[in-house]
Design a protein around this motif. Sequence first.
Motif, short mmCIF file in Angstrom:
data_model
loop_
_atom_site.label_atom_id
_atom_site.label_comp_id
_atom_site.label_asym_id
_atom_site.label_seq_id
_atom_site.Cartn_x
_atom_site.Cartn_y
_atom_site.Cartn_z
N SER A 189 26.18 31.79 -59.60
CA SER A 189 25.64 30.51 -59.17
C SER A 189 26.77 29.74 -58.52
O SER A 189 27.93 29.89 -58.91
CB SER A 189 25.08 29.75 -60.37
OG SER A 189 24.54 28.51 -60.00
N LEU A 190 26.46 28.91 -57.56
CA LEU A 190 27.51 28.19 -56.86
C LEU A 190 27.92 26.93 -57.62
O LEU A 190 27.83 25.80 -57.11
CB LEU A 190 27.06 27.85 -55.44
CG LEU A 190 26.86 29.07 -54.53
CD1 LEU A 190 26.42 28.65 -53.14
CD2 LEU A 190 28.14 29.91 -54.45
N THR A 191 28.39 27.12 -58.84
CA THR A 191 28.94 26.03 -59.64
C THR A 191 30.45 25.99 -59.41
O THR A 191 31.02 26.83 -58.71
CB THR A 191 28.64 26.25 -61.13
OG1 THR A 191 29.27 27.47 -61.55
CG2 THR A 191 27.14 26.35 -61.37
N ARG A 201 34.14 37.49 -51.04
CA ARG A 201 33.71 37.84 -52.39
C ARG A 201 32.29 37.31 -52.64
O ARG A 201 31.44 38.02 -53.18
CB ARG A 201 34.68 37.24 -53.40
CG ARG A 201 34.36 37.54 -54.87
CD ARG A 201 34.56 38.99 -55.21
NE ARG A 201 34.60 39.22 -56.64
CZ ARG A 201 34.79 40.40 -57.21
NH1 ARG A 201 34.94 41.47 -56.46
NH2 ARG A 201 34.82 40.52 -58.53
N LEU A 202 32.04 36.07 -52.24
CA LEU A 202 30.71 35.50 -52.42
C LEU A 202 29.68 36.26 -51.60
O LEU A 202 28.55 36.49 -52.06
CB LEU A 202 30.72 34.02 -52.03
CG LEU A 202 31.51 33.08 -52.95
CD1 LEU A 202 31.51 31.67 -52.39
CD2 LEU A 202 30.94 33.09 -54.36
N ALA A 203 30.06 36.67 -50.40
CA ALA A 203 29.14 37.44 -49.56
C ALA A 203 28.82 38.78 -50.20
O ALA A 203 27.67 39.25 -50.17
CB ALA A 203 29.74 37.63 -48.17
N ASP A 204 29.82 39.41 -50.79
CA ASP A 204 29.62 40.69 -51.47
C ASP A 204 28.66 40.52 -52.64
O ASP A 204 27.73 41.30 -52.84
CB ASP A 204 30.98 41.22 -51.94
CG ASP A 204 30.87 42.55 -52.67
OD1 ASP A 204 29.87 43.27 -52.47
OD2 ASP A 204 31.78 42.89 -53.45
N GLN A 216 20.25 29.16 -59.63
CA GLN A 216 20.35 27.72 -59.79
C GLN A 216 20.56 27.37 -61.28
O GLN A 216 19.93 27.97 -62.16
CB GLN A 216 19.06 27.04 -59.30
CG GLN A 216 18.78 27.24 -57.83
CD GLN A 216 19.87 26.62 -56.96
OE1 GLN A 216 20.33 25.50 -57.22
NE2 GLN A 216 20.28 27.34 -55.94
N PRO A 217 21.44 26.41 -61.57
CA PRO A 217 21.66 26.02 -62.98
C PRO A 217 20.38 25.65 -63.72
O PRO A 217 20.24 25.93 -64.91
CB PRO A 217 22.61 24.83 -62.86
CG PRO A 217 23.38 25.10 -61.61
CD PRO A 217 22.38 25.72 -60.67
N ASP A 218 19.43 25.03 -63.04
CA ASP A 218 18.18 24.65 -63.70
C ASP A 218 17.40 25.88 -64.16
O ASP A 218 16.62 25.80 -65.13
CB ASP A 218 17.31 23.81 -62.77
CG ASP A 218 17.82 22.39 -62.63
OD1 ASP A 218 18.67 21.98 -63.46
OD2 ASP A 218 17.38 21.68 -61.71
#
Length: 249
Positions: A189-191, A201-204, A216-218
């Motif tokens: 998650s993008l926290t 790394r995120l793309a991988d 999503q955190p929710d």
Amino acid sequence: MVAQYDLTGRVAIVTGGTGGFGKAIAARLAGCGAVPVLWDLPSSLARAGETGLASQAVDVTDASSVDAAAAELFARFGAPDILVNNAGIVGDVRRTWEIPVDEFRRIVDVNLMGAFHVCRAVVPLMLAKDKAERRGRIVNVASIQAKEGMHNAAAYSAAKAGLVALTKSLGKELAEEGILVNAITPAASLTAMSIDAPPERLADILSRIPMRRFLQPDEVAAMIAWLASDECSFSTGAVFDLSGGRATY
């Protein structure tokens, strides 16, 4: 429509309570009537400012800090009903043989030993309640990496795999005690914990998620609300996937 569960008056400890997942979890539990108590480092609590929720400064890697916080919580709120072991760190992107020993140990200390310290201090408080009144729920926030490992993240993968095993052992030990113990295995998650990772790394990571989006955190909070409720009644020592299809088992 958001599913609501009746957690009225239940005391809920949320470790790593000021992080992206922690804030969402605490808000969702509070919305169900629970009384969340945020456990986090003093510096993290200071950065978070006023949250409107109870909080305690705790270093989960320090057993004495955890024991003191648990005693203070018990004196103020009574026995806790819900524990969410959410505190965690990722570490740098490195191949296994390039990870400094101190970094590997630090990652294991936070993600695995921290959860052990907290369970060790909190479970006896849960057991202090009369068995007929217990509605104990422990949720450990592991990771999809616990199931499949992740290249250049051996320490985090190993620590979270250990947390899954801890969940299964503790779940068996408490199966007849009115306390359920389960784990979730979220994808990325993008926290704040992961958003600063290198773009490649995120793309991988994103390419490994069949739903082609980050968690999503929710969505984490929604699953934990169910696991913390009476609606979850026959699951313990279990692992619940939150990977957008990434999990293969």
